[in-house]
Design a protein around this motif. Structure first.
Motif, PDB file in Angstrom:
ATOM      1  N   MET A 115       0.619  -1.502   0.101  1.00  0.00           N
ATOM      2  CA  MET A 115      -0.119   0.183  -0.299  1.00  0.00           C
ATOM      3  C   MET A 115       0.638   1.161   0.075  1.00  0.00           C
ATOM      4  O   MET A 115       0.397   2.497   0.097  1.00  0.00           O
ATOM      5  N   ARG A 178      -1.840  -8.262  -3.224  1.00  0.00           N
ATOM      6  CA  ARG A 178      -2.344  -7.934  -3.775  1.00  0.00           C
ATOM      7  C   ARG A 178      -3.795  -8.451  -4.321  1.00  0.00           C
ATOM      8  O   ARG A 178      -5.022  -8.365  -5.399  1.00  0.00           O
ATOM      9  N   ASP A 180      -7.003  -7.701  -2.610  1.00  0.00           N
ATOM     10  CA  ASP A 180      -7.371  -5.783  -1.969  1.00  0.00           C
ATOM     11  C   ASP A 180      -8.263  -5.813  -0.896  1.00  0.00           C
ATOM     12  O   ASP A 180      -8.646  -5.542   0.065  1.00  0.00           O
ATOM     13  N   TRP A 181      -9.441  -7.128  -0.236  1.00  0.00           N
ATOM     14  CA  TRP A 181     -10.231  -7.394   1.100  1.00  0.00           C
ATOM     15  C   TRP A 181      -9.058  -7.908   1.514  1.00  0.00           C
ATOM     16  O   TRP A 181      -9.530  -7.603   2.904  1.00  0.00           O
ATOM     17  N   ALA A 183      -5.614  -7.258   2.593  1.00  0.00           N
ATOM     18  CA  ALA A 183      -5.073  -6.375   2.352  1.00  0.00           C
ATOM     19  C   ALA A 183      -6.168  -5.777   3.200  1.00  0.00           C
ATOM     20  O   ALA A 183      -5.608  -4.487   4.147  1.00  0.00           O
ATOM     21  N   TRP A 184      -7.244  -4.838   2.882  1.00  0.00           N
ATOM     22  CA  TRP A 184      -7.526  -3.677   3.785  1.00  0.00           C
ATOM     23  C   TRP A 184      -8.422  -4.118   5.273  1.00  0.00           C
ATOM     24  O   TRP A 184      -9.203  -3.802   5.898  1.00  0.00           O
TER      25      TRP A 184
END
Length: 280
Positions: A115, A178, A180-181, A183-184
């Motif tokens: 990020m 890589r 998204d769900w 990492a967030w």
């Protein structure tokens, strides 16, 4: 006939200075509790090394092992009467590494580094929250209601973050930065854990169990069942348990607030000016 005492027969002035009763225990470093603390420190160091090599499941298990060892060193010191100021400071510093620096570095390496500078935010908030939480714990250790922790304990915060990593890694998802769900999710959970450590929400300490306090037989049965359930799927069960515990403090806070009961776990008087901000 009472003869006057000569100077040679007079009582020694030093006799009045001899201590009465047992001598105070000399200060020193005790091997057993500090060896356990060092073992916890090594487990966290090992976790960081494993994360650097991409072995995140092993890193998570090592942090959980450090949490178990951390729960033992103080109890062993009290049981063997080997408490010391050195041991207290050693334990606090080891906790900062095991449940502050190590989880922040591991989760950053796992998901947040992709990020960019945005990934620094939850990692730094977490490590700063751990430092502030441990400092506040050391300052308030004599005045806090022993039934509760003031804020989420740092081992539980570390278990929350490591539990997420373990669950996702166990599901076979690689290259999380890589996804998204994932990492967030790491961003949100790390930020939540870091902020929860510095809240005033009361988290149950479970100190009423164990030690010299007796418990009903059914409690032992429940513990045995709990161990069996955890063994079915350790990553998911442990993560679910620590998610529930991480929310429990806010539930207790809300219930006490709604009933008009005091929500502070500080047990001292509010008359002290230096403690004014601790009773809200």
């Amino acid at each position: 006939m009472n003869l006057p005492q000569s100077p040679n027969n007079a009582p020694d002035a030093d006799d009045d200075l001899e201590p009465v009763g047992p001598r105070p225990r000399p200060k020193g470093i005790y091997a057993l509790p500090n060896a356990i603390t060092l073992s916890a420190l090594f487990a966290s160091f090992y976790a960081i090394v494993m994360a650097m090599n991409g072995r995140f499941e092993t890193a998570c298990i090592a942090i959980f092992a450090a949490a178990v060892l951390d729960s033992l060193d103080g109890r062993v010191a009290r049981m063997t009467n080997t408490q010391s100021a050195f041991g207290e400071q050693m334990d606090s510093l080891a906790d900062m590494v095991s449940f502050g620096a190590a989880p922040a570095l591991i989760v950053y390496q796992w998901a947040l580094k992709d990020m960019g500078k945005l990934g620094w935010i939850p990692a730094f908030v977490y490590i700063a929250g751990a430092a502030l939480r441990l400092a506040r714990f050391n300052v308030n250790i004599g005045v806090v209601d022993k039934r509760y922790f003031q804020g989420l304990p740092s081992p539980a915060a570390a278990a929350l973050v490591m539990g997420l990593i373990w669950v996702v890694d166990d599901a076979g998802i690689k290259g999380v930065g890589r996804v998204d769900w994932a990492a967030w999710s790491a961003f949100a959970v790390t930020l939540f854990a870091g902020l929860s450590m510095v809240t005033n929400a009361p988290f149950y300490s479970f100190k009423v169990f164990g030690g010299r306090r007796s418990v009903p037989f059914i409690v032992l049965v429940a513990i045995a069942l709990g161990i069996a359930v955890v063994s079915l799927d350790p990553p998911r069960v442990l993560f679910a348990l620590f998610c529930a515990y991480g929310l429990s403090g806010y539930v207790i806070y809300g219930i006490k607030k709604s009933r008009g009961k005091p929500v502070s776990v500080i047990a001292t008087s509010t008359d002290e000016p230096d403690e004014e901000g601790l009773h809200r």
